[in-house]
Design a protein around this motif. Structure first.
Motif, PDB file in Angstrom:
ATOM      1  N   LEU A   1     -88.455-104.047 -20.438  1.00 41.51           N
ATOM      2  CA  LEU A   1     -87.828-104.769 -19.335  1.00 41.51           C
ATOM      3  C   LEU A   1     -88.739-104.677 -18.119  1.00 41.51           C
ATOM      4  O   LEU A   1     -89.189-103.577 -17.768  1.00 41.51           O
ATOM      5  N   LEU A   2     -89.020-105.804 -17.471  1.00 40.21           N
ATOM      6  CA  LEU A   2     -89.851-105.837 -16.270  1.00 40.21           C
ATOM      7  C   LEU A   2     -88.966-106.063 -15.053  1.00 40.21           C
ATOM      8  O   LEU A   2     -88.202-107.040 -15.016  1.00 40.21           O
TER       9      LEU A   2
ATOM     10  N   ASP B   1     -89.433-106.416 -11.037  1.00 39.77           N
ATOM     11  CA  ASP B   1     -90.323-106.524  -9.876  1.00 39.77           C
ATOM     12  C   ASP B   1     -89.967-107.797  -9.129  1.00 39.77           C
ATOM     13  O   ASP B   1     -89.706-108.832  -9.747  1.00 39.77           O
TER      14      ASP B   1
ATOM     15  N   PRO C   1     -92.879-112.525  -8.791  1.00 38.98           N
ATOM     16  CA  PRO C   1     -92.981-113.198 -10.096  1.00 38.98           C
ATOM     17  C   PRO C   1     -94.403-113.212 -10.649  1.00 38.98           C
ATOM     18  O   PRO C   1     -94.594-113.226 -11.867  1.00 38.98           O
TER      19      PRO C   1
ATOM     20  N   ARG D   1     -94.880-109.881 -12.354  1.00 40.76           N
ATOM     21  CA  ARG D   1     -94.171-109.887 -13.635  1.00 40.76           C
ATOM     22  C   ARG D   1     -94.937-110.692 -14.686  1.00 40.76           C
ATOM     23  O   ARG D   1     -95.054-110.278 -15.843  1.00 40.76           O
ATOM     24  N   HIS D   2     -95.487-111.850 -14.275  1.00 36.06           N
ATOM     25  CA  HIS D   2     -96.251-112.682 -15.210  1.00 36.06           C
ATOM     26  C   HIS D   2     -97.475-111.921 -15.718  1.00 36.06           C
ATOM     27  O   HIS D   2     -97.780-111.952 -16.925  1.00 36.06           O
TER      28      HIS D   2
ATOM     29  N   ARG E   1     -96.352-109.173 -18.133  1.00 35.46           N
ATOM     30  CA  ARG E   1     -95.928-109.761 -19.411  1.00 35.46           C
ATOM     31  C   ARG E   1     -97.143-110.154 -20.248  1.00 35.46           C
ATOM     32  O   ARG E   1     -97.199-109.876 -21.456  1.00 35.46           O
TER      33      ARG E   1
ATOM     34  N   VAL F   1     -91.645-108.126 -24.493  1.00 33.91           N
ATOM     35  CA  VAL F   1     -90.951-108.160 -23.203  1.00 33.91           C
ATOM     36  C   VAL F   1     -89.655-108.927 -23.422  1.00 33.91           C
ATOM     37  O   VAL F   1     -89.664-110.142 -23.622  1.00 33.91           O
TER      38      VAL F   1
ATOM     39  N   GLU G   1     -86.703-109.949 -17.844  1.00 38.06           N
ATOM     40  CA  GLU G   1     -87.324-109.750 -16.543  1.00 38.06           C
ATOM     41  C   GLU G   1     -86.242-109.813 -15.467  1.00 38.06           C
ATOM     42  O   GLU G   1     -85.193-110.426 -15.658  1.00 38.06           O
TER      43      GLU G   1
ATOM     44  N   GLY H   1     -82.033-106.010 -12.642  1.00 36.58           N
ATOM     45  CA  GLY H   1     -82.629-105.207 -13.693  1.00 36.58           C
ATOM     46  C   GLY H   1     -81.595-104.428 -14.488  1.00 36.58           C
ATOM     47  O   GLY H   1     -81.662-104.344 -15.721  1.00 36.58           O
TER      48      GLY H   1
END
Length: 217
Positions: free
Chosen positions: A5-6, A8, A11, A14-15, A18, A29, A32, A39
């Motif tokens: 699980l991300l 943040d 974005p 996160r990208h 991932r 993943v 997100e 979260g």
């Protein structure tokens, strides 16, 4: 398969995370989130083994998110994402039960290794910042209590030896090599250490050892 699980609020971060993580065929993943509250909801909806959590986010920050994630019935291992500067806020997050921490500019190979490490039950104490974190915690944390010293004294000599190495940031495999023991034996010692010290994870055990100056002459 390790499910991640991300969490943040950026974005683009996160990208990037991932992309790096999914380059490993053993990592998926699964969800997100843009803040801590999302979260926690994502962790409830999607089973995950590891959560990478930014320390500073709107609505619910990384500290509150760590506590909430670890309070879930099947909690993931939480790894804190931070900038180079370590402060009391980061130390509190680790004390809340996070399995470790990583810099946001951590090299891709180390990031992937960190996910495998915490998914396997080890703590992730990044060599670049371990000493800084432990020193920060020692400055901001209260002195070791009498109960904590009693629990430390209950450890066998071998368990104390393992704890000292653990506090240096060694993995179970590293400790096994250092002590000429099997990794399964080290895992058994670590489990007993955590139970005797009444701590949730290896990081908390390491911090207690450092605060008590264990292993220093």
């Amino acid at each position: 398969m390790i499910k991640v699980l991300l969490v943040d609020d950026d974005p683009y971060v996160r990208h990037g995370l991932r992309t790096i993580l999914q380059s490993d065929p053993d990592i998926e993943v699964t969800a997100e989130a843009g803040d801590g509250r999302q979260g926690v909801e994502a962790a409830r909806a999607h089973a995950c083994d590891v959560a990478l959590v930014d320390i500073r986010m709107p609505h619910m920050d990384g500290l509150a998110a760590t506590r909430a994630l670890l309070a879930l019935p099947a909690p993931p291992a939480v790894v804190i994402l931070t900038t180079f500067r370590l402060d009391e806020y980061v130390a509190e997050a680790v004390q809340a039960g996070a399995a470790g921490f990583l810099l946001k500019d951590t090299p891709p190979t180390e990031l992937v290794r960190a996910v495998h490490t915490v998914a396997g039950g080890d703590a992730m104490l990044s060599p670049e910042v371990t000493r800084q974190l432990l020193d920060t915690v020692r400055r901001v944390q209260h002195t070791v209590s009498a109960d904590e010293r009693t629990r430390l004294a209950s450890l066998t000599p071998r368990e104390q030896e393992v704890l000292v190495l653990l506090a240096q940031g060694m993995s179970n495999a590293d400790i096994a090599k250092h002590l000429f023991a099997s990794e399964s034996t080290v895992k058994m010692h670590v489990s007993r250490i955590l139970a005797k010290l009444a701590v949730e994870n290896r990081v908390q055990a390491a911090l207690l050892a450092r605060n008590a100056d264990l292993g220093r002459d």
